[in-house]
Design a protein around this motif. Structure first.
Motif, PDB file in Angstrom:
ATOM      1  N   VAL A  19     -94.378  35.915-106.153  1.00  0.00           N
ATOM      2  CA  VAL A  19     -94.685  34.478-106.112  1.00  0.00           C
ATOM      3  C   VAL A  19     -95.993  34.227-105.376  1.00  0.00           C
ATOM      4  N   PHE A  20     -96.209  34.831-104.242  1.00  0.00           N
ATOM      5  CA  PHE A  20     -97.340  34.475-103.387  1.00  0.00           C
ATOM      6  C   PHE A  20     -98.567  35.356-103.614  1.00  0.00           C
ATOM      7  N   LEU A  21     -98.468  36.472-104.288  1.00  0.00           N
ATOM      8  CA  LEU A  21     -99.634  37.319-104.514  1.00  0.00           C
ATOM      9  C   LEU A  21    -100.060  37.351-105.949  1.00  0.00           C
ATOM     10  N   GLY A  27     -84.953  43.892 -99.859  1.00  0.00           N
ATOM     11  CA  GLY A  27     -85.966  44.415-100.771  1.00  0.00           C
ATOM     12  C   GLY A  27     -86.208  43.483-101.943  1.00  0.00           C
ATOM     13  N   VAL A  28     -85.144  42.918-102.478  1.00  0.00           N
ATOM     14  CA  VAL A  28     -85.277  41.964-103.592  1.00  0.00           C
ATOM     15  C   VAL A  28     -86.039  40.727-103.126  1.00  0.00           C
ATOM     16  N   LEU A  29     -85.723  40.224-101.946  1.00  0.00           N
ATOM     17  CA  LEU A  29     -86.417  39.035-101.435  1.00  0.00           C
ATOM     18  C   LEU A  29     -87.897  39.311-101.194  1.00  0.00           C
ATOM     19  N   PHE A  30     -88.215  40.473-100.649  1.00  0.00           N
ATOM     20  CA  PHE A  30     -89.628  40.810-100.433  1.00  0.00           C
ATOM     21  C   PHE A  30     -90.367  40.962-101.762  1.00  0.00           C
ATOM     22  N   GLU A  31     -89.738  41.526-102.753  1.00  0.00           N
ATOM     23  CA  GLU A  31     -90.372  41.667-104.071  1.00  0.00           C
ATOM     24  C   GLU A  31     -90.600  40.301-104.707  1.00  0.00           C
ATOM     25  N   PHE A  33     -78.045  44.717 -96.768  1.00  0.00           N
ATOM     26  CA  PHE A  33     -79.221  44.155 -96.123  1.00  0.00           C
ATOM     27  C   PHE A  33     -80.489  44.759 -96.709  1.00  0.00           C
ATOM     28  N   VAL A  34     -80.511  46.064 -96.893  1.00  0.00           N
ATOM     29  CA  VAL A  34     -81.694  46.739 -97.436  1.00  0.00           C
ATOM     30  C   VAL A  34     -81.942  46.301 -98.878  1.00  0.00           C
TER      31      VAL A  34
END
Length: 65
Positions: A63-65, A54-58, A49-50
Protein backbone atom coordinates in the motif's frame (compact mmCIF):
# COMPACT_ATOMS: atom_id res chain seq x y z
CA UNK A 1 -13.53 -40.38 59.47
CA UNK A 2 -13.76 -43.65 57.54
CA UNK A 3 -11.75 -46.57 58.76
CA UNK A 4 -9.13 -48.36 56.70
CA UNK A 5 -11.59 -51.19 56.13
CA UNK A 6 -14.18 -48.75 54.73
CA UNK A 7 -11.61 -47.19 52.41
CA UNK A 8 -10.48 -50.56 51.10
CA UNK A 9 -14.08 -51.67 50.54
CA UNK A 10 -14.97 -48.46 48.66
CA UNK A 11 -11.81 -48.71 46.55
CA UNK A 12 -12.64 -52.31 45.67
CA UNK A 13 -16.20 -51.34 44.71
CA UNK A 14 -14.95 -48.53 42.50
CA UNK A 15 -12.33 -50.76 40.85
CA UNK A 16 -14.96 -53.43 40.14
CA UNK A 17 -17.32 -50.82 38.65
CA UNK A 18 -14.57 -49.52 36.38
CA UNK A 19 -13.58 -53.02 35.29
CA UNK A 20 -17.21 -53.91 34.54
CA UNK A 21 -17.41 -51.20 31.89
CA UNK A 22 -18.41 -48.03 33.66
CA UNK A 23 -16.28 -45.01 32.85
CA UNK A 24 -13.86 -43.84 35.49
CA UNK A 25 -14.67 -40.45 36.98
CA UNK A 26 -11.25 -39.02 36.22
CA UNK A 27 -9.58 -39.87 32.88
CA UNK A 28 -6.15 -41.41 33.07
CA UNK A 29 -2.98 -39.44 32.41
CA UNK A 30 -2.48 -41.27 29.11
CA UNK A 31 -5.99 -40.36 27.91
CA UNK A 32 -5.48 -36.70 28.82
CA UNK A 33 -2.14 -36.58 27.01
CA UNK A 34 -3.68 -38.17 23.89
CA UNK A 35 -6.20 -35.33 23.63
CA UNK A 36 -3.63 -32.56 23.98
CA UNK A 37 -2.27 -30.66 21.03
CA UNK A 38 1.38 -31.42 20.19
CA UNK A 39 1.97 -27.65 19.95
CA UNK A 40 1.80 -25.71 23.19
CA UNK A 41 -0.38 -22.64 23.48
CA UNK A 42 2.48 -20.13 23.60
CA UNK A 43 4.20 -21.73 20.60
CA UNK A 44 0.95 -21.49 18.65
CA UNK A 45 0.71 -17.82 19.64
CA UNK A 46 4.25 -17.16 18.41
CA UNK A 47 3.54 -18.87 15.07
CA UNK A 48 0.32 -16.89 14.60
CA UNK A 49 2.08 -13.65 15.55
CA UNK A 50 4.82 -14.25 12.97
CA UNK A 51 2.39 -15.23 10.21
CA UNK A 52 -0.15 -12.46 10.83
CA UNK A 53 2.60 -9.90 11.41
CA UNK A 54 4.26 -10.90 8.15
CA UNK A 55 0.98 -10.52 6.27
CA UNK A 56 0.40 -7.08 7.79
CA UNK A 57 3.91 -5.91 6.90
CA UNK A 58 3.49 -7.15 3.33
CA UNK A 59 0.16 -5.35 2.99
CA UNK A 60 1.68 -2.16 4.37
CA UNK A 61 4.58 -2.47 1.94
CA UNK A 62 2.22 -2.93 -1.00
CA UNK A 63 0.00 0.00 0.00
CA UNK A 64 2.61 2.57 1.02
CA UNK A 65 5.50 1.74 -1.34
Amino acid sequence: MPTEFDLRRKNAQFANAVRSGKKAVKPSHQERMAKRSPLSLWALGVVLFVVIGGVLFELARLVFL
